[in-house]
Design an enzyme around this catalytic site. Structure first.
Site, mmCIF file in Angstrom:
data_model
loop_
_atom_site.group_PDB
_atom_site.id
_atom_site.type_symbol
_atom_site.label_atom_id
_atom_site.label_comp_id
_atom_site.label_asym_id
_atom_site.label_seq_id
_atom_site.Cartn_x
_atom_site.Cartn_y
_atom_site.Cartn_z
ATOM 1 C CD GLU A 108 41.949 50.082 50.790
ATOM 2 O OE1 GLU A 108 41.400 49.392 49.931
ATOM 3 O OE2 GLU A 108 42.780 49.618 51.593
ATOM 4 C CE LYS A 133 43.910 39.500 52.576
ATOM 5 N NZ LYS A 133 42.974 40.516 52.064
HETATM 6 N N1 PSU Z 1 44.942 43.737 49.994
HETATM 7 C C1 PSU Z 1 43.986 43.249 50.803
HETATM 8 N N2 PSU Z 1 42.692 43.652 50.645
HETATM 9 C C2 PSU Z 1 42.342 44.546 49.680
HETATM 10 C C3 PSU Z 1 43.380 45.076 48.845
HETATM 11 C C4 PSU Z 1 44.651 44.647 49.036
HETATM 12 O O1 PSU Z 1 44.289 42.470 51.665
HETATM 13 O O2 PSU Z 1 41.158 44.879 49.540
HETATM 14 C C5 PSU Z 1 43.037 46.135 47.840
HETATM 15 C C6 PSU Z 1 43.567 47.483 48.324
HETATM 16 O O3 PSU Z 1 42.647 48.490 47.982
HETATM 17 C C7 PSU Z 1 44.844 47.666 47.526
HETATM 18 C C8 PSU Z 1 44.424 47.023 46.221
HETATM 19 O O4 PSU Z 1 45.234 49.017 47.377
HETATM 20 O O5 PSU Z 1 43.694 45.866 46.609
HETATM 21 C C9 PSU Z 1 45.599 46.652 45.351
HETATM 22 O O6 PSU Z 1 45.104 46.227 44.120
HETATM 23 P P1 PSU Z 1 46.065 46.160 42.852
HETATM 24 O O7 PSU Z 1 46.951 44.973 43.081
HETATM 25 O O8 PSU Z 1 45.134 46.000 41.701
HETATM 26 O O9 PSU Z 1 46.818 47.470 42.817
#
Ligand code: PSU
Ligand code: MN
Length: 302
Positions: free
Chosen positions: A21, A154
């Site tokens: 990713e 997380k």
């Molecule tokens: N969780 C982490 N590190 C990250 C992300 C999530 O520990 O960098 C990033 C990933 O790319 C995930 C995104 O797909 O955040 C989710 O964001 P949102 O809640 O805006 O969908």
């Protein structure tokens, strides 16, 4: 979509490929750690004799398999975060973008890649009852035939609610040698899982089983906990969490800025310790995904 020659060649042979990713590079970690980690994750996949395919949009072109300049660009800052619904805008406008789990899984599936490694997926945010803030990652995993190796979500998110949503959406979740959902920085989130797999081979059989019973459009979460000896100190974790959530409320951050904001705040409060754990998690997951990809390619040979 542009697939690099190395990735294309591996896919044609039915060889092991692991998607990686890019939002994690552009928004999950600070410079220059992000660039080092992006390279190390690719290296670790190669060491296992699989082919890494980091995914991003470069000048409006979705790519699977990036070159050194692409990685540097993603790590340099200022590259927007793209979830699935943002992909057409980046393409139409010809701009760069770092793909989230949802967007990376989508593009990986389009390229024919069935394994994907990351740190943590998005999920249900705390307070989602009022904000409706649920990551598009969850819905994407329900319709995208890609297995994601991650260490859960997380603790800045609502972990039990995230598991409930995955259940509602019909996304299979397996602990890797674990019957509890990992807590990202912590080995155990405290939420139990119904299923586990005990080896890379069994995980590969599970990936194949999702397909063979006709769930062609369904993803899979393989949840790989960080070993207990390497986890973040639980007291430090709890303090950092309380602080980050308090700051979020005070600053009134909303929408797709919420996750990067909380991650950065967490890193500051733990004095960089969360960053080291985060890096280890990503590398562990890249290694495991590579091993599962190899086991999967031998199933297909038979
Ligand atoms: N969780 C982490 N590190 C990250 C992300 C999530 O520990 O960098 C990033 C990933 O790319 C995930 C995104 O797909 O955040 C989710 O964001 P949102 O809640 O805006 O969908
Ligand atoms: Mn959101």
């Amino acid at each position: 979509m542009k697939i690099s020659p190395e990735v294309e060649d591996a896919l044609r042979r039915g060889g092991p490929v692991v998607a990686l990713e890019s939002t994690l590079i552009s928004h999950g970690l600070p410079h220059p750690n992000n660039l080092d980690l992006a390279r190390e994750a690719e290296d670790i996949v190669r060491q296992e004799r699989a082919v890494p395919a980091t995914i991003a949009v470069i000048e409006g072109l979705p790519k699977a398999g990036l070159d050194a300049a692409d990685l540097e660009l993603l790590a340099s800052g200022g590259v927007p975060k793209l979830s699935v619904r943002d992909l057409p805008f980046a393409v139409a406008k010809g701009c760069h973008g770092a793909t989230t789990v949802a967007a990376t899984a989508h593009l990986a599936a389009r390229a024919g890649i069935s394994l994907f490694a990351t740190g943590g997926i998005g999920g249900v945010h705390r307070g989602a009852r009022d904000s409706w803030d649920v990551s598009a990652d969850l819905a994407a995993l329900a319709r995208t035939p890609v297995a994601v190796v991650c260490s859960g979500v997380k603790s800045i998110l609502d972990v039990p609610a995230t598991l409930e949503q995955l259940e509602t959406l019909g996304v299979p979740v397996a602990g890797f040698r674990a019957r509890c959902f990992p807590g990202f920085y912590l080995t155990d989130s405290g939420s139990p899982l119904d299923w586990s797999v005990e080896s890379e081979e069994e995980a590969a059989r599970l990936v194949a089983a999702v397909r063979s019973i006709g769930q062609e459009g369904c993803g899979l979460v393989i949840a790989n906990p960080i070993p207990e000896a390497e986890q973040l100190d639980p007291d430090l974790h709890d303090r950092a969490l309380a602080d980050a959530l308090g700051e979020l409320e005070r600053c009134g951050v909303k929408g797709k800025d919420v996750t990067p904001f909380l991650l950065e705040r967490f890193r500051e409060t733990t004095g960089g310790e969360s960053l080291r754990v985060n890096e280890r998690i990503v590398l562990n997951n890249a290694r495991l995904a590579a091993r599962i990809a190899i086991a999967l390619s031998t199933i297909h040979e038979r």
